[in-house]
Design an enzyme around this catalytic site. Structure first.
Site, PDB file in Angstrom:
ATOM      1  N   ALA A 131     -16.808  -7.778 -57.055  1.00 59.82           N
ATOM      2  CA  ALA A 131     -16.647  -9.035 -57.664  1.00 59.82           C
ATOM      3  C   ALA A 131     -17.129 -10.300 -56.550  1.00 59.82           C
ATOM      4  O   ALA A 131     -17.032 -11.205 -56.924  1.00 59.82           O
ATOM      5  CB  ALA A 131     -15.703  -9.162 -58.669  1.00 59.82           C
ATOM      6  N   ARG A 151     -23.325 -14.204 -48.021  1.00 59.59           N
ATOM      7  CA  ARG A 151     -24.214 -14.045 -46.770  1.00 59.59           C
ATOM      8  C   ARG A 151     -25.363 -13.319 -47.081  1.00 59.59           C
ATOM      9  O   ARG A 151     -26.147 -13.190 -46.073  1.00 59.59           O
ATOM     10  CB  ARG A 151     -23.215 -13.485 -45.814  1.00 59.59           C
ATOM     11  CG  ARG A 151     -22.125 -14.293 -45.106  1.00 59.59           C
ATOM     12  CD  ARG A 151     -21.215 -13.491 -44.458  1.00 59.59           C
ATOM     13  NE  ARG A 151     -19.975 -13.013 -45.141  1.00 59.59           N
ATOM     14  CZ  ARG A 151     -19.260 -12.218 -44.503  1.00 59.59           C
ATOM     15  NH1 ARG A 151     -19.087 -11.857 -43.224  1.00 59.59           N
ATOM     16  NH2 ARG A 151     -18.174 -11.722 -45.499  1.00 59.59           N
ATOM     17  N   LYS A 176     -51.526   9.343 -58.963  1.00 62.85           N
ATOM     18  CA  LYS A 176     -50.721   8.614 -59.845  1.00 62.85           C
ATOM     19  C   LYS A 176     -50.694   9.293 -61.170  1.00 62.85           C
ATOM     20  O   LYS A 176     -51.901   9.510 -61.779  1.00 62.85           O
ATOM     21  CB  LYS A 176     -51.013   7.014 -60.092  1.00 62.85           C
ATOM     22  CG  LYS A 176     -50.052   6.307 -60.657  1.00 62.85           C
ATOM     23  CD  LYS A 176     -50.486   5.519 -61.653  1.00 62.85           C
ATOM     24  CE  LYS A 176     -51.288   5.993 -62.767  1.00 62.85           C
ATOM     25  NZ  LYS A 176     -51.319   5.051 -64.159  1.00 62.85           N
ATOM     26  N   TYR A 217     -59.459   8.677 -55.898  1.00 68.36           N
ATOM     27  CA  TYR A 217     -58.411   8.142 -56.641  1.00 68.36           C
ATOM     28  C   TYR A 217     -58.128   8.876 -57.872  1.00 68.36           C
ATOM     29  O   TYR A 217     -59.023   8.918 -58.729  1.00 68.36           O
ATOM     30  CB  TYR A 217     -58.504   6.480 -56.951  1.00 68.36           C
ATOM     31  CG  TYR A 217     -57.606   6.052 -58.240  1.00 68.36           C
ATOM     32  CD1 TYR A 217     -55.998   6.094 -57.774  1.00 68.36           C
ATOM     33  CD2 TYR A 217     -57.983   5.735 -59.341  1.00 68.36           C
ATOM     34  CE1 TYR A 217     -55.197   5.664 -58.576  1.00 68.36           C
ATOM     35  CE2 TYR A 217     -56.873   5.507 -60.100  1.00 68.36           C
ATOM     36  CZ  TYR A 217     -55.576   5.419 -59.814  1.00 68.36           C
ATOM     37  OH  TYR A 217     -54.456   5.056 -60.921  1.00 68.36           O
ATOM     38  N   TYR A 249     -58.544   2.555 -66.067  1.00 63.87           N
ATOM     39  CA  TYR A 249     -58.244   1.403 -66.522  1.00 63.87           C
ATOM     40  C   TYR A 249     -59.535   0.673 -66.679  1.00 63.87           C
ATOM     41  O   TYR A 249     -60.315   0.401 -66.308  1.00 63.87           O
ATOM     42  CB  TYR A 249     -57.220   0.940 -65.185  1.00 63.87           C
ATOM     43  CG  TYR A 249     -56.726  -0.589 -65.737  1.00 63.87           C
ATOM     44  CD1 TYR A 249     -55.779  -0.686 -66.740  1.00 63.87           C
ATOM     45  CD2 TYR A 249     -56.961  -1.445 -64.967  1.00 63.87           C
ATOM     46  CE1 TYR A 249     -55.435  -1.890 -67.415  1.00 63.87           C
ATOM     47  CE2 TYR A 249     -56.257  -2.866 -65.282  1.00 63.87           C
ATOM     48  CZ  TYR A 249     -55.591  -2.974 -66.358  1.00 63.87           C
ATOM     49  OH  TYR A 249     -54.853  -4.137 -66.658  1.00 63.87           O
TER      50      TYR A 249
HETATM   51  C1  UD1 Z   1     -12.140  -6.710 -46.145  1.00 64.69           C
HETATM   52  C2  UD1 Z   1     -10.674  -6.434 -45.780  1.00 64.69           C
HETATM   53  C3  UD1 Z   1     -10.651  -6.241 -44.515  1.00 64.69           C
HETATM   54  C4  UD1 Z   1     -11.431  -5.111 -44.083  1.00 64.69           C
HETATM   55  C5  UD1 Z   1     -12.799  -5.173 -44.476  1.00 64.69           C
HETATM   56  C6  UD1 Z   1     -13.616  -3.864 -44.389  1.00 64.69           C
HETATM   57  C7  UD1 Z   1      -8.966  -7.646 -47.490  1.00 64.69           C
HETATM   58  C8  UD1 Z   1      -8.284  -9.066 -47.685  1.00 64.69           C
HETATM   59  N1  UD1 Z   1      -9.855  -7.596 -46.087  1.00 64.69           N
HETATM   60  O1  UD1 Z   1     -12.550  -7.902 -45.826  1.00 64.69           O
HETATM   61  O2  UD1 Z   1      -9.137  -5.798 -44.025  1.00 64.69           O
HETATM   62  O3  UD1 Z   1     -11.214  -4.737 -42.728  1.00 64.69           O
HETATM   63  O4  UD1 Z   1     -12.956  -5.522 -45.939  1.00 64.69           O
HETATM   64  O5  UD1 Z   1     -15.094  -3.959 -44.643  1.00 64.69           O
HETATM   65  O6  UD1 Z   1      -9.112  -7.106 -48.389  1.00 64.69           O
HETATM   66  N2  UD1 Z   1     -14.269  -8.695 -53.720  1.00 64.69           N
HETATM   67  C9  UD1 Z   1     -13.974  -8.837 -54.857  1.00 64.69           C
HETATM   68  N3  UD1 Z   1     -13.404  -9.944 -55.332  1.00 64.69           N
HETATM   69  C10 UD1 Z   1     -13.138 -10.778 -54.281  1.00 64.69           C
HETATM   70  C11 UD1 Z   1     -13.437 -10.714 -53.046  1.00 64.69           C
HETATM   71  C12 UD1 Z   1     -13.949  -9.480 -52.824  1.00 64.69           C
HETATM   72  O7  UD1 Z   1     -14.380  -8.013 -55.988  1.00 64.69           O
HETATM   73  O8  UD1 Z   1     -12.419 -11.771 -54.728  1.00 64.69           O
HETATM   74  C13 UD1 Z   1     -15.079  -7.143 -53.287  1.00 64.69           C
HETATM   75  C14 UD1 Z   1     -16.209  -7.608 -52.892  1.00 64.69           C
HETATM   76  O9  UD1 Z   1     -17.219  -7.554 -53.752  1.00 64.69           O
HETATM   77  C15 UD1 Z   1     -16.264  -6.641 -51.669  1.00 64.69           C
HETATM   78  C16 UD1 Z   1     -14.977  -6.024 -51.435  1.00 64.69           C
HETATM   79  O10 UD1 Z   1     -14.307  -6.584 -52.429  1.00 64.69           O
HETATM   80  O11 UD1 Z   1     -16.905  -5.241 -52.357  1.00 64.69           O
HETATM   81  C17 UD1 Z   1     -14.892  -6.664 -49.805  1.00 64.69           C
HETATM   82  O12 UD1 Z   1     -14.930  -7.904 -49.991  1.00 64.69           O
HETATM   83  P1  UD1 Z   1     -15.216  -8.793 -48.803  1.00 64.69           P
HETATM   84  O13 UD1 Z   1     -15.212 -10.385 -48.973  1.00 64.69           O
HETATM   85  O14 UD1 Z   1     -16.569  -8.386 -48.096  1.00 64.69           O
HETATM   86  O15 UD1 Z   1     -14.104  -8.457 -47.519  1.00 64.69           O
HETATM   87  P2  UD1 Z   1     -14.038  -8.591 -46.221  1.00 64.69           P
HETATM   88  O16 UD1 Z   1     -13.914 -10.148 -45.684  1.00 64.69           O
HETATM   89  O17 UD1 Z   1     -15.076  -7.833 -45.544  1.00 64.69           O
END
Ligand code: UD1
Ligand code: CA
Length: 452
Positions: A12, A17, A333, A348, A369
């Site tokens: 979620a 990025r 195809k 083709y 076609y």
């Molecule tokens: C997270 C971990 C970090 C770890 C890293 C590994 C936490 C606080 N940090 O950081 O310790 O080293 O992953 O890659 O857990 N997501 C949600 N809802 C949210 C936020 C995130 O569903 O509100 C999901 C994202 O879709 C993603 C995953 O959680 O799949 C990780 O979220 P992300 O923001 O990428 O965490 P990191 O900052 O990478």
């Protein structure tokens, strides 16, 4: 009997990025959305249930989770808050809960299994997969003392001493199903990012007198994808893995670094692949097939003994039988080529069925076609289609027929017939020299006219 496990996949996050209209977890690695890689890996654990956590409006992500249910995280308040959203869907589950991220597609099932087994053995309420990071700066750090995991400190919240630790959080966690609701409920957001960190459950469990452990794995499996550059790095790692698996299973690659596979590519043993070949999704190749350089193959089945390329393109719906030869600059195809059929140069062949041992000459086009609809060409067994022929579909050529070179075939050709679809040639003896003299005189007269 061991208690069954459940899996929660967090997907979620905003994925800002990536700068993409497509949700991050739906970006592809090796021709398959990264979320599908994670789901395939966790499915191997045979969990009693899998729950996805998605953002509002993420219908495409919910679809990617189906048939597994999804829970909604209303706002992206952090990984701890996301995990909490899955609690109602975990009601009645008392076994271990594996929490995993949707953006780390390189995870291997055996590694998750190792974590779950270690938690069971140690009677740990929380277990975390960690790794020694070459660059730990983006990761949470695992603080281990006397063999037990004390807490996880997020990079942004770490002090200098903690920042120096390279043992990093992969994001894969195993939490006792009997405790998870209490642990998640105790997470606060008093930190630099004002987020609810899932990682806080370690400290919370320890404070409540539970055991927590860290299990070490390999960095290669835990690379998370947050940007396009990281997507490219994961793609490279996945390709390397798929190539190595294929070679271990008996495939020869003349230049492995230039062979691009999809996660679902199936290659038999004694398949030989030349340089610069790409396999899109949905390709199955039987054993003893040679695929020469610079081929692009997607959605195709290739049977044993076939020789493909160089420079061939097999598009979805290509079904190539035993001992078929497809040569340079031939495009297929939705076409079936039966046993021993050949199309060796420049053709083709779309929406068609080509009979066994038939030969399709150079420059043949199946005109499928008409600007509005697609039409089929059906060629029987043992047909010879001469070079530079157009077959205007819908059209059928019967078994054993011959179509002469340069024909435009617009009507069905019955079995055994010889079809000409071109103007008859006229040859005039001795008439070349007089024609040249006439043309020369005309050119000379035109030049004199200009000179005046
Ligand atoms: C997270 C971990 C970090 C770890 C890293 C590994 C936490 C606080 N940090 O950081 O310790 O080293 O992953 O890659 O857990 N997501 C949600 N809802 C949210 C936020 C995130 O569903 O509100 C999901 C994202 O879709 C993603 C995953 O959680 O799949 C990780 O979220 P992300 O923001 O990428 O965490 P990191 O900052 O990478
Ligand atoms: Ca991440």
């Amino acid at each position: 009997m061991k208690s069954p496990i459940a899996v929660v996949v967090l997907a979620a996050g905003a994925g800002t990025r990536m700068k993409s209209a497509l949700p991050k977890v739906l970006h592809s690695v090796a021709g398959r959305p990264m979320l599908a890689h994670v789901l395939a890996a966790v499915a191997r654990l045979k969990p009693a249930r899998i729950v996805g956590v998605i953002a509002p409006g993420a219908e495409a992500v919910a679809k990617a989770f189906a048939p597994h249910p999804t829970a909604l995280q209303k706002k992206p308040l952090g990984t701890g808050d996301a995990a909490k959203a899955a609690l109602p869907a975990l009601a009645g589950h008392h076994g271990p809960v594996v929490v995993i991220f949707g953006d780390a597609p390189l995870i291997r099932p055996a590694t998750i299994q190792k974590l779950v087994a270690a938690c069971r053995r140690a009677g740990a309420a929380v277990g975390v997969l960690g790794f020694r990071a070459r660059d730990p700066s983006p990761y949470g750090r695992l603080i281990v003392k006397d063999g037990a995991l004390e807490k996880i400190v997020e990079s942004k919240d770490a002090n200098a001493e903690e920042k120096a630790i390279d043992f990093s959080n992969s994001g894969v966690m195993c939490i006792a199903g009997t405790e998870i609701a209490a642990f998640l409920g105790a997470i606060g957001n008093d930190n630099v990012k004002s987020e609810f960190y899932l990682t806080d459950v370690v400290g919370i469990a320890r404070a409540a007198g539970h055991r927590a452990i860290a299990v070490e794995g390999d960095e290669e499996e835990f690379q998370g994808i947050n940007s396009r550059a990281e997507l490219a790095i994961a793609e490279r790692a996945m390709q390397q893995r798929l190539r190595n698996e294929a070679m271990a299973a008996g495939v020869t690659m003349l230049d492995p670094d230039t062979v691009w596979l999809s996660a679902d590519t199936k290659l038999g043993n004694d398949v030989t692949i030349g340089p610069n070949v790409r396999f899109g999704p949905g390709v199955t190749v039987a054993s003893n097939v040679r695929i020469n350089a610079f081929c692009d193959i997607e959605g195709a089945r290739i049977a044993s003994g076939a020789i493909i390329g160089p420079f061939a393109r097999l598009r979805p719906g290509s079904d190539v039988a035993e001992d078929v030869h497809i040569g340079n600059f031939v495009e297929l195809k939705a076409t079936r080529m039966r046993r021993g059929a050949k199309a060796n140069h420049l053709a083709y062949l779309g929406d068609s069925d080509i009979g066994a041992a038939s030969n399709i000459g150079a420059g043949t086009i199946f005109v499928n076609y008409d600007g509005y609809g697609k039409h089929r060409t059906v060629i029987g067994d043992d047909v010879f289609v001469g070079s530079n022929t157009s077959l205007v579909a819908p059209v059928k050529v019967g078994k054993g027929a011959n179509v002469t070179a340069g024909s435009v075939i617009t009507a069905d050709v019955p079995p055994g017939a010889l079809a000409f679809g071109r103007a008859r040639q006229e040859t005039k003896k001795g008439r070349a020299a007089p024609l040249r003299a006439k043309l020369q005189a005309r050119a000379a007269a035109a030049k004199r006219g200009k000179g005046k």
